[in-house]
Design an enzyme around this catalytic site. Structure first.
Site, mmCIF file in Angstrom:
data_model
loop_
_atom_site.group_PDB
_atom_site.id
_atom_site.type_symbol
_atom_site.label_atom_id
_atom_site.label_comp_id
_atom_site.label_asym_id
_atom_site.label_seq_id
_atom_site.Cartn_x
_atom_site.Cartn_y
_atom_site.Cartn_z
ATOM 1 N N TRP A 1 7.377 -0.342 3.915
ATOM 2 C CA TRP A 1 7.934 0.343 2.740
ATOM 3 C C TRP A 1 9.359 0.775 3.000
ATOM 4 C CZ3 TRP A 1 9.379 5.602 1.759
ATOM 5 C CH2 TRP A 1 9.265 6.470 2.843
ATOM 6 N N HIS B 1 15.522 11.994 12.667
ATOM 7 C CA HIS B 1 14.337 12.041 13.532
ATOM 8 C C HIS B 1 13.445 10.822 13.320
ATOM 9 C CE1 HIS B 1 12.241 14.746 10.301
ATOM 10 N NE2 HIS B 1 11.959 13.493 10.074
ATOM 11 N N HIS B 2 13.733 10.041 12.289
ATOM 12 C CA HIS B 2 12.994 8.791 12.106
ATOM 13 C C HIS B 2 13.605 7.657 12.912
ATOM 14 C CE1 HIS B 2 10.416 10.268 8.881
ATOM 15 N NE2 HIS B 2 11.456 11.014 8.554
ATOM 16 N N THR C 1 7.857 26.433 7.232
ATOM 17 C CA THR C 1 6.523 25.897 6.969
ATOM 18 C C THR C 1 5.464 26.834 7.534
ATOM 19 O OG1 THR C 1 7.533 23.728 7.251
ATOM 20 C CG2 THR C 1 5.146 23.797 7.078
ATOM 21 N N GLU D 1 12.438 12.811 0.631
ATOM 22 C CA GLU D 1 11.334 12.235 -0.141
ATOM 23 C C GLU D 1 9.979 12.758 0.350
ATOM 24 O OE1 GLU D 1 10.828 10.440 -2.727
ATOM 25 O OE2 GLU D 1 8.761 9.766 -2.431
ATOM 26 N N SER E 1 -0.610 27.529 -3.563
ATOM 27 C CA SER E 1 -0.250 28.934 -3.767
ATOM 28 C C SER E 1 -0.783 29.470 -5.088
ATOM 29 C CB SER E 1 1.272 29.099 -3.733
ATOM 30 O OG SER E 1 1.794 28.567 -2.549
ATOM 31 N N ARG F 1 1.991 0.315 15.210
ATOM 32 C CA ARG F 1 1.602 0.284 13.800
ATOM 33 C C ARG F 1 2.011 -1.051 13.186
ATOM 34 N NH1 ARG F 1 6.177 4.200 10.925
ATOM 35 N NH2 ARG F 1 5.134 3.517 9.027
ATOM 36 N N TYR G 1 9.367 15.578 1.503
ATOM 37 C CA TYR G 1 9.211 16.939 0.979
ATOM 38 C C TYR G 1 9.028 16.936 -0.523
ATOM 39 C CZ TYR G 1 9.305 18.857 5.454
ATOM 40 O OH TYR G 1 8.924 19.146 6.718
ATOM 41 N N SER H 1 12.783 6.422 -13.501
ATOM 42 C CA SER H 1 11.722 7.226 -14.095
ATOM 43 C C SER H 1 11.640 8.600 -13.428
ATOM 44 C CB SER H 1 10.400 6.476 -13.971
ATOM 45 O OG SER H 1 9.322 7.359 -14.036
ATOM 46 N N SER H 2 11.689 8.623 -12.086
ATOM 47 C CA SER H 2 11.595 9.929 -11.403
ATOM 48 C C SER H 2 12.788 10.801 -11.722
ATOM 49 C CB SER H 2 11.572 9.810 -9.885
ATOM 50 O OG SER H 2 10.813 8.779 -9.464
ATOM 51 N N LYS I 1 4.822 29.754 5.343
ATOM 52 C CA LYS I 1 3.915 29.464 4.231
ATOM 53 C C LYS I 1 2.460 29.514 4.674
ATOM 54 C CE LYS I 1 6.729 26.893 1.134
ATOM 55 N NZ LYS I 1 6.169 27.553 -0.048
ATOM 56 N N HIS J 1 0.848 -1.203 0.000
ATOM 57 C CA HIS J 1 0.000 0.000 0.000
ATOM 58 C C HIS J 1 0.880 1.248 0.000
ATOM 59 C CE1 HIS J 1 -2.766 3.139 1.442
ATOM 60 N NE2 HIS J 1 -1.951 3.336 2.474
ATOM 61 N N ASP K 1 6.885 22.833 -25.338
ATOM 62 C CA ASP K 1 6.821 21.450 -24.851
ATOM 63 C C ASP K 1 7.867 21.314 -23.758
ATOM 64 O OD1 ASP K 1 6.639 18.617 -24.522
ATOM 65 O OD2 ASP K 1 5.871 18.471 -26.567
ATOM 66 N N HIS L 1 13.638 11.359 4.261
ATOM 67 C CA HIS L 1 13.051 12.623 4.668
ATOM 68 C C HIS L 1 12.938 13.603 3.512
ATOM 69 C CE1 HIS L 1 11.181 15.460 7.183
ATOM 70 N NE2 HIS L 1 11.873 16.350 6.502
HETATM 71 C C1 HEM Z 1 6.711 20.438 10.466
HETATM 72 C C2 HEM Z 1 7.001 19.468 9.694
HETATM 73 C C3 HEM Z 1 7.259 18.034 10.096
HETATM 74 C C4 HEM Z 1 7.869 17.513 11.198
HETATM 75 C C5 HEM Z 1 8.443 18.287 12.344
HETATM 76 C C6 HEM Z 1 7.861 16.071 11.056
HETATM 77 C C7 HEM Z 1 8.404 15.185 11.959
HETATM 78 C C8 HEM Z 1 8.358 13.806 11.850
HETATM 79 C C9 HEM Z 1 8.979 12.884 12.754
HETATM 80 C C10 HEM Z 1 9.793 13.269 13.980
HETATM 81 C C11 HEM Z 1 8.708 11.616 12.317
HETATM 82 C C12 HEM Z 1 9.198 10.304 12.923
HETATM 83 C C13 HEM Z 1 8.222 9.746 13.864
HETATM 84 C C14 HEM Z 1 8.595 8.365 14.331
HETATM 85 O O1 HEM Z 1 8.755 7.449 13.506
HETATM 86 O O2 HEM Z 1 8.686 8.194 15.547
HETATM 87 C C15 HEM Z 1 7.914 11.742 11.136
HETATM 88 C C16 HEM Z 1 7.451 10.678 10.402
HETATM 89 C C17 HEM Z 1 6.914 10.818 9.140
HETATM 90 N N1 HEM Z 1 6.629 12.009 8.496
HETATM 91 FE FE1 HEM Z 1 6.838 13.869 9.259
HETATM 92 N N2 HEM Z 1 7.247 15.734 9.897
HETATM 93 C C18 HEM Z 1 6.879 16.906 9.281
HETATM 94 C C19 HEM Z 1 6.254 17.036 8.077
HETATM 95 C C20 HEM Z 1 6.009 15.974 7.235
HETATM 96 C C21 HEM Z 1 5.577 16.110 5.882
HETATM 97 C C22 HEM Z 1 5.314 17.425 5.175
HETATM 98 C C23 HEM Z 1 5.461 14.863 5.390
HETATM 99 C C24 HEM Z 1 5.045 14.389 4.029
HETATM 100 C C25 HEM Z 1 4.409 15.032 3.172
HETATM 101 C C26 HEM Z 1 5.815 13.939 6.432
HETATM 102 C C27 HEM Z 1 5.782 12.577 6.295
HETATM 103 C C28 HEM Z 1 6.175 11.691 7.249
HETATM 104 C C29 HEM Z 1 6.148 10.265 7.082
HETATM 105 C C30 HEM Z 1 5.714 9.507 5.819
HETATM 106 C C31 HEM Z 1 6.593 9.714 8.276
HETATM 107 C C32 HEM Z 1 6.650 8.248 8.656
HETATM 108 C C33 HEM Z 1 7.659 7.461 7.961
HETATM 109 C C34 HEM Z 1 7.601 6.021 8.385
HETATM 110 O O3 HEM Z 1 8.103 5.701 9.476
HETATM 111 O O4 HEM Z 1 7.046 5.198 7.647
HETATM 112 N N3 HEM Z 1 6.131 14.646 7.538
HETATM 113 N N4 HEM Z 1 7.707 13.098 10.861
HETATM 114 CU CU LIG Z 2 11.195 13.038 8.281
#
Ligand code: HEM
Ligand SMILES: [Cu+2]
Lengths: 196, 542
Positions: B147, B307-308, B333, B260, B273, B455, B262, B174-175, B336, B82, B111, B258
């Site tokens: 994933w 941070h992950h 952010t 990614e 915008s 999870r 963004y 591709s990307s 914005k 998924h 083009d 990370h």
């Molecule tokens: C203010 C902005 C943001 C902060 C401070 C933030 C912070 C974090 C942190 C600390 C985690 C890790 C949590 C953990 O696994 O314990 C996380 C996970 C994640 N964040 Fe954010 N994030 C922000 C914005 C975003 C944005 C804009 C996206 C995507 C469009 C995003 C997508 C994700 C995803 C996909 C995960 C989980 C990844 C995974 O473990 O599978 N985050 N974020």
């Molecule tokens: Cu991140």
């Protein structure tokens, strides 16, 4: 910035630069492996390579009898490895600077020879730099024939520079099957695997 | 409204439009940015429904505690595939499709810079996802380790992993090709007078995203290559028994991962915008601040990856560095969000469907940003990590963020693509149904996470039963709501009788509204002559 560039002329330059950037990024992914080691070992002070400490470092250490540190031992096997593995004592009190020996027992309960590698870990991780092993079964591959059991020593010294607020350390080992080495052993059947 | 800008097309619409004859020639061998954009968007919609069907299976299994419908292995396949399908198959191709369609129109180019490579980059995608989905039918099944593909777990299944990794390689190529094309188009093909600081914000955000893509997709390719050699060629990059280190995979993966996230949100910022000023009938507040905020987010995204992985046992200094760096991202952010709100302030707003989705984006994305800041707090993250709180966080930023922006963009530009108006009434029904259900779906997951529900687990403690049932009901409702979206798009493309004018929205500015609707097959073969007032941001640099 005021004229349209003929696409093909300038696009080539952009494509070349972006391809170089991509190629560098690809290599950077691999370069992170040595960089990570350097960052851990030189900058952050985390020990990754778990080799024996030198005799000089051991000799230099003087025993600090003013305090003792409790060391706990944990042993586990990765679920894919059909071995049993346990420490002979689960805890021991030592003075920093004192050379101590403890024993672990492993046995291969399967009916085939298997090579395993033990991966050590010290907790709390900030104290790991002060835990020095002079000898350990984790430095080498361990080959156990079917049904074979072995006593294995670990000799260690806790660095007297260990921060005083650390009073307890845990040394844990996990045994993993080294599949490549096991395959090599299996390929040379006939010559019964010699435990060494 | 289309004057000089398109003098080559105004007089004779479709007659001299020179579309290739024949279905295969038009679609399979297409080098036209509009046709390729359409292909990308259709592909993305298909993947959105395939990935969505998997999400329905996940929510059905989680409807009640206990093992109900599927085997744990299959559940794990569903969570992993998924995510891969939604990220690489739905969200990213949707943005590339929008970029293909709109960037040449917005900068006045005939083009994309590299039309034949464009065809390639699209046609690699069906190959990649055919491969990925085929692993579900292989002995041993598809990827089950999430994933993120953390070893050793991801390498313990069958040989399907080799196909999944190949699929990631192909999608990544591709990307990268798509990104190179976009960079070349933006840097080389702008109409005379279209200075960098006059470009629409959507073009800016795509330019920066494209740089992120070429910088990090190859890193992912490297990481999965190392997984492959660890499994099949006896290397020990991440294999502890052979002297490697599994934590190192996490560092490499998140160095990609990370940026990614963004990659999936910067183009969304651009879309919003574009839309908010149109319906607020006011110029965007702080255009340059938007551009600089985007650039600083992109830069910061390279130094926050750990941070992950706060819980892997990093030194304290590392935890602190990554905590503060992460929190720093909240500043641009916040800039914005402030600018979007200020753009609406005292505007004469109307609430057509694109605007509704854009406003929904601003509010709900901000909630996701807040939970992100909570997760950035190291001691708190020790509790939240790997719970449903993280799931709630990233679905707020990705579904109500990225996906809502894609829907907003679809409603906004659909009349330009098809030449017909969509049904505003059904668009609004789609919006309200989606925005309510998506909150029913994801908001309770915050509570589940705080209460400790992990999870990626098919079964759970009965204590979590009620919120899971609510979440599942929201999930089915949200899933069904998307059929309305499909209906609106199909109706607009094939059945709508209401012709769309060139400038579809009264307050819209920018070159894309200077060409007729539907946009002719070839536009801006002669570069447009920019006139005062044509662009949304034509006096910022003076
Ligand atoms: C203010 C902005 C943001 C902060 C401070 C933030 C912070 C974090 C942190 C600390 C985690 C890790 C949590 C953990 O696994 O314990 C996380 C996970 C994640 N964040 Fe954010 N994030 C922000 C914005 C975003 C944005 C804009 C996206 C995507 C469009 C995003 C997508 C994700 C995803 C996909 C995960 C989980 C990844 C995974 O473990 O599978 N985050 N974020
Ligand atoms: Cu991140």
């Amino acid at each position: 910035m005021n004229t349209v560039a003929a696409p093909t002329r300038n696009a080539r330059g952009v494509v070349r630069i972006t391809l170089i950037v991509s190629a560098c990024a690809f290599l950077f992914g691999f370069a992170m492996i040595p960089l990570y080691r350097i960052a851990c070992e030189q900058v952050l002070g985390i020990k990754l390579e778990d080799g024996p400490v030198t005799g000089r470092a051991v000799a230099a250490a003087s025993v600090d009898t003013s305090r003792s540190v409790r060391i706990q031992f944990l042993a586990s096997v990765n679920s894919k490895l059909p071995w049993t593995f346990a420490p002979e004592v689960t805890r021991i009190d030592v003075h920093p600077g004192e050379l101590t020996e403890v024993w672990f027992d492993a046995a291969n309960t399967s009916d085939a020879a298997i090579v395993g590698n033990a991966v050590p870990s010290v907790a709390p991780n900030t104290a790991s730099a002060f835990f020095n092993k002079t000898e350990c079964f984790c430095f080498t591959e361990q080959l156990l024939a079917a049904g074979e059991a072995r006593r294995m020593p670990v000799r260690f010294i806790v660095d007297p520079a260990l921060p005083r607020d650390v009073t307890e350390l845990t040394l844990s080992y996990t045994f993993y099957e080294n599949t490549d080495a096991t395959r090599r052993v299996a390929e040379t059947v006939g010559a019964p695997p010699h435990a060494g | 409204m289309a004057h000089a800008a398109t003098h080559d097309h105004v007089a004779h619409d479709d007659h001299h439009d020179h579309k290739p004859q024949g279905f295969i020639a038009r679609w399979c061998f297409s080098t036209n940015h509009k046709d390729i954009g359409t292909l990308y968007l259709i592909f993305s919609l298909l993947m959105f429904f395939i990935g969505g069907a998997m999400a329905m299976i996940i929510r059905a299994e989680l409807f009640q505690p206990g093992m109900q419908l599927v085997e744990p292995d299959f559940f794990n396949e569903m969570t992993s595939v998924h995510a891969l399908v939604m990220i690489f198959g739905a969200v990213m191709p949707a943005f590339v499709g929008l970029g293909n369609w709109m960037i040449p129109l917005m900068v006045g180019a005939p083009d994309m810079a590299l039309p034949r490579m464009n065809n390639w980059s699209f046609w690699l995608l069906p190959v990649a996802f055919g491969l990925l989905l085929s692993t579900l039918f292989m002995p041993g099944g598809g990827p089950q380790g999430g994933w993120t593909l953390y070893p050793p777990l991801s390498l313990q299944g069958g040989n399907g992993i080799a196909f999944s990794i190949l699929a990631i390689h192909v999608a990544g190529i591709s990307s990268i090709m798509g990104a190179i094309n976009i960079i070349a188009t933006i840097l080389n093909m702008r109409a005379p007078g279209m200075d960098l600081l006059k470009m629409p914000v959507f073009v800016w955000t795509w330019l920066i995203t494209a740089f992120l893509l070429i910088a990090v997709m190859p890193v992912l390719a490297g990481a999965v290559t190392m997984l492959l050699t660890d499994k099949y060629f006896g290397t020990s990059f991440f294999n502890a028994a052979g002297g490697g280190d599994p934590v190192m995979f996490q560092h490499i993966f998140w160095f990609f991962g990370h940026p990614e996230v963004y990659i999936m949100i910067l183009p969304a910022f651009g879309i919003v915008s574009e839309i908010i000023p149109t319906f607020a009938r006011k110029p965007l507040f702080g255009y340059q601040a938007m551009v600089y905020a985007t650039a600083s987010i992109a830069f910061l995204s390279f130094i926050v990856w750990a941070h992950h992985m706060f819980t892997v046992g990093m030194p304290l200094g590392g935890e602190l560095f990554f905590m503060y760096a992460t929190m720093l991202i909240a500043i641009p952010t916040g800039v914005k969000v402030f600018n979007w709100v200020s753009t609406m302030w005292e505007g004469s707003m109307t609430f057509e469907t694109p605007m509704l989705f854009a406003i929904g984006f601003v509010i709900l994305f901000t909630i996701g940003g807040f939970s992100g800041v909570m997760l950035a707090i190291v001691p708190a993250d020790f509790q939240y990590h790997d719970t449903y709180f993280v799931v709630a966080h990233f679905h707020y930023v990705l579904v109500t963020g990225a996906v809502f922006s894609i829907m907003a963009a679809t409603y906004y530009w659909l009349p330009k693509w098809t030449g017909h108006m969509y049904s505003e009434r059904w668009g609004k029904i789609h919006f309200w149904s989606s925005v309510i259900s998506v909150n029913v779906l994801f908001f309770p997951q915050h509570f589940l996470g705080l209460a400790g529900m992990p999870r990626r687990i098919p079964d759970y403690n009965v204590a979590f039963a009620d919120f899971n049932m609510i979440s599942s009901i929201g999930g089915f409702w949200f899933g069904l709501s998307q059929l309305i979206f499909l209906g609106v798009v199909v109706h607009c493309a094939f059945f709508s009788k209401v012709k769309a004018p060139a400038r579809v929205w009264e307050g819209a500015k920018g070159l894309e509204w200077e060409v007729p609707s539907p946009a002719p097959h070839h536009t801006f073969s002669v570069p447009p002559v920019l006139k005062p007032g044509m662009l949304a941001h034509d006096d910022v640099s003076h």
